[in-house]
Enzyme design. Structure first.
Site, short mmCIF file in Angstrom:
data_model
loop_
_atom_site.label_atom_id
_atom_site.label_comp_id
_atom_site.label_asym_id
_atom_site.label_seq_id
_atom_site.Cartn_x
_atom_site.Cartn_y
_atom_site.Cartn_z
N HIS A 66 2.93 9.43 -6.31
CA HIS A 66 3.72 10.38 -6.38
C HIS A 66 4.93 10.25 -7.53
CE1 HIS A 66 7.55 12.51 -4.98
NE2 HIS A 66 6.49 13.74 -5.27
N HIS A 115 1.01 -1.36 -0.23
CA HIS A 115 0.03 -0.20 -0.26
C HIS A 115 1.35 1.62 -0.26
CE1 HIS A 115 -3.30 2.67 1.12
NE2 HIS A 115 -2.38 3.09 1.83
N GLU A 116 1.61 1.29 1.08
CA GLU A 116 2.62 2.69 0.93
C GLU A 116 3.54 2.35 -0.37
OE1 GLU A 116 2.77 4.31 2.96
OE2 GLU A 116 1.37 3.67 4.46
ZN LIG Z 1 -1.91 5.50 2.74
#
Ligand SMILES: [Zn+2]
Length: 233
Positions: free
Chosen positions: A108, A100-101
Site C-alpha cells: 500500500h 504477510h499482513e
Molecule cells: Zn494477504
C-alpha cells in the site's frame, strides 16, 4: 453461495471445488502444525509486525481483532489487525501471518499496482459475484433473454478478474514476509521453511478461488453458446 442449477456443465466446476476443499484442509492442517512451533527469538507476532513496520518507516497501527485467521490490513485507516489466534502468539505460523499482513501495508505504502487495482474493483467484484450468476440464470430459464445472460457474464467477469488480480497481491505479500523475516533476523534460517509452508498453504486457497471463478465463467460462456456447445437452442 450460488443458486444451484443442474446441467451437464456443472461437472466443469467440480475440479475447482475439489481444489478449494483440499486447500482449506491444507491451510488448516499446516497452520495448526506450525502453530505449535514457538519462535526462538521469543517475539510475539504483533511485536514482529510492529518491528517490521517500524524498520520500514511505516506509521501503521497494529491492533487486535476477534476471530481466527481474520487477520487483515486495512488501507483506509492504515491499520493492521491481527486475530486472537495471531496477536500475542509466539508461534511460527502466527509470525508468518503477521509478516504477510505487514507485506500488504508495504504494498500500500509503495503504491504496488496490483493492490491498487484490486482495491478499485472491489465494489464491481462484489456486485458481480452476487448478481452475475443469478442474472444469467434468470435470463436463461425465465426470459430466454440473451441480453440478460450476457449482462450476467459481464458482471461475473468482474469477480473473475478480482480473483486473478488477488494472486500477485497475495504471492507478493508472502514473499515480502519471508524476505523480511529472514533478512531482518526475526527468525533463524531453520525457522523460515515453516513460515514458507504456512504461507504457501494459504496461497492455494486464493488459487482455488480464482480457479472456481474461471470455471464458473467458462460454464456460463458454454451455456450461453458464446463458447461452442451448450446454448439455449
Ligand atoms: Zn494477504
Amino acid at each position: 453461495m450460488f443458486p444451484f442449477f443442474f446441467d451437464p456443465t456443472m461437472v466443469l466446476v467440480i475440479p475447482g471445488f475439489i481444489l478449494a476443499l483440499w486447500a482449506q484442509f491444507k491451510v488448516k492442517s499446516t497452520f495448526s502444525k506450525y502453530d505449535k512451533y514457538v519462535s526462538r527469538s521469543g517475539m510475539t507476532a504483533d511485536q514482529v509486525a510492529r518491528a517490521i513496520l517500524r524498520q520500514g518507516g511505516l506509521a501503521v497501527e497494529v491492533d487486535r481483532t476477534s476471530g481466527k485467521l481474520t487477520d487483515n490490513y486495512n488501507p483506509r485507516d492504515r491499520t493492521l489487525r491481527l486475530s486472537d489466534s495471531t496477536y500475542g502468539s509466539r508461534s511460527l505460523a502466527a509470525i508468518g501471518v503477521a509478516a504477510h499482513e505487514a507485506g500488504h501495508a508495504f504494498q500500500h505504502a509503495q503504491g504496488y499496482v496490483p493492490l491498487s487495482l484490486r482495491s478499485s474493483i472491489v465494489p464491481a467484484a462484489n456486485f458481480g459475484s452476487t448478481l452475475g450468476i443469478p442474472m444469467f440464470f434468470i435470463g436463461w430459464v425465465f426470459f430466454h433473454s440473451e441480453l440478460l445472460m450476457q449482462i450476467g457474464v459481464v458482471l461475473f467477469s468482474f469477480s473473475v478478474f478480482f480473483g486473478l488480480v488477488t494472486l500477485p497481491v497475495e504471492f507478493n505479500a508472502s514473499s515480502r514476509a519471508v524476505r523480511v523475516l529472514s533478512e531482518g533476523g526475526y527468525l533463524t534460517q531453520g525457522e523460515i521453511p515453516a513460515v514458507r509452508k504456512v504461507l504457501n498453504a494459504a496461497a492455494w486457497t486464493y488459487v482455488a478461488s480464482a480457479l472456481v471463478a474461471i470455471l464458473h465463467l467458462l460454464r456460463l460462456l458454454m451455456l450461453s453458446g458464446l463458447l461452442g456447445g451448450g446454448g439455449d437452442e
